[in-house]
Design a protein around this motif. Sequence first.
Motif, PDB file in Angstrom:
ATOM      1  N   ASP A   7     -70.476  38.241  23.051  1.00  0.00           N
ATOM      2  CA  ASP A   7     -69.922  38.049  24.398  1.00  0.00           C
ATOM      3  C   ASP A   7     -68.912  36.907  24.425  1.00  0.00           C
ATOM      4  OD1 ASP A   7     -71.466  40.129  25.330  1.00  0.00           O
ATOM      5  OD2 ASP A   7     -73.005  38.826  26.205  1.00  0.00           O
ATOM      6  N   TYR A   8     -69.201  35.837  23.680  1.00  0.00           N
ATOM      7  CA  TYR A   8     -68.290  34.701  23.605  1.00  0.00           C
ATOM      8  C   TYR A   8     -66.956  35.128  22.999  1.00  0.00           C
ATOM      9  CZ  TYR A   8     -66.185  30.450  21.752  1.00  0.00           C
ATOM     10  OH  TYR A   8     -65.305  29.458  21.428  1.00  0.00           O
ATOM     11  N   VAL A   9     -67.004  35.861  21.889  1.00  0.00           N
ATOM     12  CA  VAL A   9     -65.773  36.315  21.237  1.00  0.00           C
ATOM     13  C   VAL A   9     -65.029  37.292  22.136  1.00  0.00           C
ATOM     14  CG1 VAL A   9     -64.881  37.599  19.255  1.00  0.00           C
ATOM     15  CG2 VAL A   9     -66.641  35.899  18.931  1.00  0.00           C
ATOM     16  N   ASP A  10     -65.771  38.154  22.836  1.00  0.00           N
ATOM     17  CA  ASP A  10     -65.142  39.089  23.767  1.00  0.00           C
ATOM     18  C   ASP A  10     -64.370  38.334  24.838  1.00  0.00           C
ATOM     19  OD1 ASP A  10     -64.621  41.679  24.978  1.00  0.00           O
ATOM     20  OD2 ASP A  10     -66.111  41.121  26.481  1.00  0.00           O
ATOM     21  N   ASN A  15     -59.613  36.884  27.532  1.00  0.00           N
ATOM     22  CA  ASN A  15     -59.034  35.950  28.503  1.00  0.00           C
ATOM     23  C   ASN A  15     -58.623  34.600  27.932  1.00  0.00           C
ATOM     24  OD1 ASN A  15     -59.640  37.720  30.695  1.00  0.00           O
ATOM     25  ND2 ASN A  15     -61.763  37.030  30.589  1.00  0.00           N
ATOM     26  N   ALA A  16     -59.547  33.951  27.260  1.00  0.00           N
ATOM     27  CA  ALA A  16     -59.407  32.524  26.963  1.00  0.00           C
ATOM     28  C   ALA A  16     -58.245  32.189  26.039  1.00  0.00           C
ATOM     29  CB  ALA A  16     -60.711  31.991  26.366  1.00  0.00           C
ATOM     30  N   ASP A  30     -61.724  30.380  13.886  1.00  0.00           N
ATOM     31  CA  ASP A  30     -62.348  29.777  12.699  1.00  0.00           C
ATOM     32  C   ASP A  30     -63.670  29.111  13.056  1.00  0.00           C
ATOM     33  OD1 ASP A  30     -60.429  30.611  10.894  1.00  0.00           O
ATOM     34  OD2 ASP A  30     -59.247  28.763  11.060  1.00  0.00           O
ATOM     35  N   LYS A  31     -63.738  28.490  14.224  1.00  0.00           N
ATOM     36  CA  LYS A  31     -65.008  27.894  14.675  1.00  0.00           C
ATOM     37  C   LYS A  31     -66.059  28.975  14.895  1.00  0.00           C
ATOM     38  CE  LYS A  31     -63.020  23.794  16.767  1.00  0.00           C
ATOM     39  NZ  LYS A  31     -62.775  23.041  18.001  1.00  0.00           N
ATOM     40  N   PHE A  32     -65.609  30.130  15.391  1.00  0.00           N
ATOM     41  CA  PHE A  32     -66.534  31.245  15.538  1.00  0.00           C
ATOM     42  C   PHE A  32     -67.123  31.637  14.186  1.00  0.00           C
ATOM     43  CE2 PHE A  32     -66.537  35.701  14.394  1.00  0.00           C
ATOM     44  CZ  PHE A  32     -67.696  36.121  15.016  1.00  0.00           C
ATOM     45  N   VAL A  33     -66.281  31.692  13.152  1.00  0.00           N
ATOM     46  CA  VAL A  33     -66.722  32.117  11.827  1.00  0.00           C
ATOM     47  C   VAL A  33     -67.830  31.204  11.311  1.00  0.00           C
ATOM     48  CG1 VAL A  33     -65.995  32.389   9.418  1.00  0.00           C
ATOM     49  CG2 VAL A  33     -64.565  33.260  11.248  1.00  0.00           C
ATOM     50  N   VAL A  34     -67.745  29.924  11.594  1.00  0.00           N
ATOM     51  CA  VAL A  34     -68.786  28.988  11.166  1.00  0.00           C
ATOM     52  C   VAL A  34     -70.128  29.391  11.783  1.00  0.00           C
ATOM     53  CG1 VAL A  34     -69.575  26.589  11.295  1.00  0.00           C
ATOM     54  CG2 VAL A  34     -67.179  27.099  10.781  1.00  0.00           C
ATOM     55  N   GLU A  46     -72.515  43.322  15.173  1.00  0.00           N
ATOM     56  CA  GLU A  46     -71.506  44.353  14.975  1.00  0.00           C
ATOM     57  C   GLU A  46     -71.571  45.415  16.074  1.00  0.00           C
ATOM     58  OE1 GLU A  46     -70.027  47.668  11.728  1.00  0.00           O
ATOM     59  OE2 GLU A  46     -72.075  46.905  11.634  1.00  0.00           O
ATOM     60  N   ASN A  47     -72.765  45.835  16.459  1.00  0.00           N
ATOM     61  CA  ASN A  47     -72.906  46.839  17.514  1.00  0.00           C
ATOM     62  C   ASN A  47     -72.364  46.329  18.846  1.00  0.00           C
ATOM     63  OD1 ASN A  47     -74.028  48.760  15.842  1.00  0.00           O
ATOM     64  ND2 ASN A  47     -76.112  48.111  16.249  1.00  0.00           N
ATOM     65  N   HIS A  48     -72.689  45.097  19.201  1.00  0.00           N
ATOM     66  CA  HIS A  48     -72.182  44.523  20.453  1.00  0.00           C
ATOM     67  C   HIS A  48     -70.673  44.331  20.381  1.00  0.00           C
ATOM     68  CE1 HIS A  48     -75.806  43.610  22.777  1.00  0.00           C
ATOM     69  NE2 HIS A  48     -76.401  43.453  21.605  1.00  0.00           N
ATOM     70  N   TYR A  49     -70.205  43.842  19.243  1.00  0.00           N
ATOM     71  CA  TYR A  49     -68.775  43.592  19.087  1.00  0.00           C
ATOM     72  C   TYR A  49     -67.993  44.903  19.146  1.00  0.00           C
ATOM     73  CZ  TYR A  49     -64.383  41.811  17.337  1.00  0.00           C
ATOM     74  OH  TYR A  49     -63.063  41.478  17.217  1.00  0.00           O
ATOM     75  N   LYS A  50     -68.507  45.947  18.512  1.00  0.00           N
ATOM     76  CA  LYS A  50     -67.833  47.243  18.493  1.00  0.00           C
ATOM     77  C   LYS A  50     -67.705  47.806  19.911  1.00  0.00           C
ATOM     78  CE  LYS A  50     -69.030  50.188  15.291  1.00  0.00           C
ATOM     79  NZ  LYS A  50     -69.681  51.300  14.542  1.00  0.00           N
TER      80      LYS A  50
END
Length: 171
Positions: A7-10, A15-16, A30-34, A46-50
């Motif tokens: 949800d954060y990445v979405d 928007n952000a 890059d901070k997300f990747v950490v 992956e299911n939520h992101y997809k």
Amino acid sequence: CSAFLSDYVDDLLRNALKEISESDADAKLDKFVVMFRFLCDKDVFENHYKTALSKRLLSGKSVSDDLEKSMIGKMKTECGATYVTSLEGMFTDMQLSKDVVQGFKDSAEAERLPASMKMEMNILTAGFWPIPSTDSCVLPFPATECVSVFDSYYHRKFEGRKLVWVTHQGN
């Protein structure tokens, strides 16, 4: 955690990241990747992101295709190519769909559409997209006429392919 991180990445990609520079956006990703590295439930993520990615692509509400592809590239680096195969396939489908729809609009069949009808569609590969199975709705006459005109064009152009209309995603 996986759902919240998705949800954060979405939110970032919807928007952000609009108002910031590309380098700042890349730094946020890059901070997300950490945080992503420490997830145990990467398949849940992956299911939520997809699902979120499909909504962004189909509604056109993504900040940038380049940032979306960068995000997928970062996940590919972390988890391997098979992890993001369907995500990359979604982008390929969107480009191929634009080409097919443009070809239809330039064809003689498109002239048979009623002038008052505006028809937009996306041709998607079922294996890539998280499309829930639902009962199809009964379309009104002008819409069914448009569907049959496109069906005849599509089956003439791509013999042997099956075309299923997913009407619950449209408006």
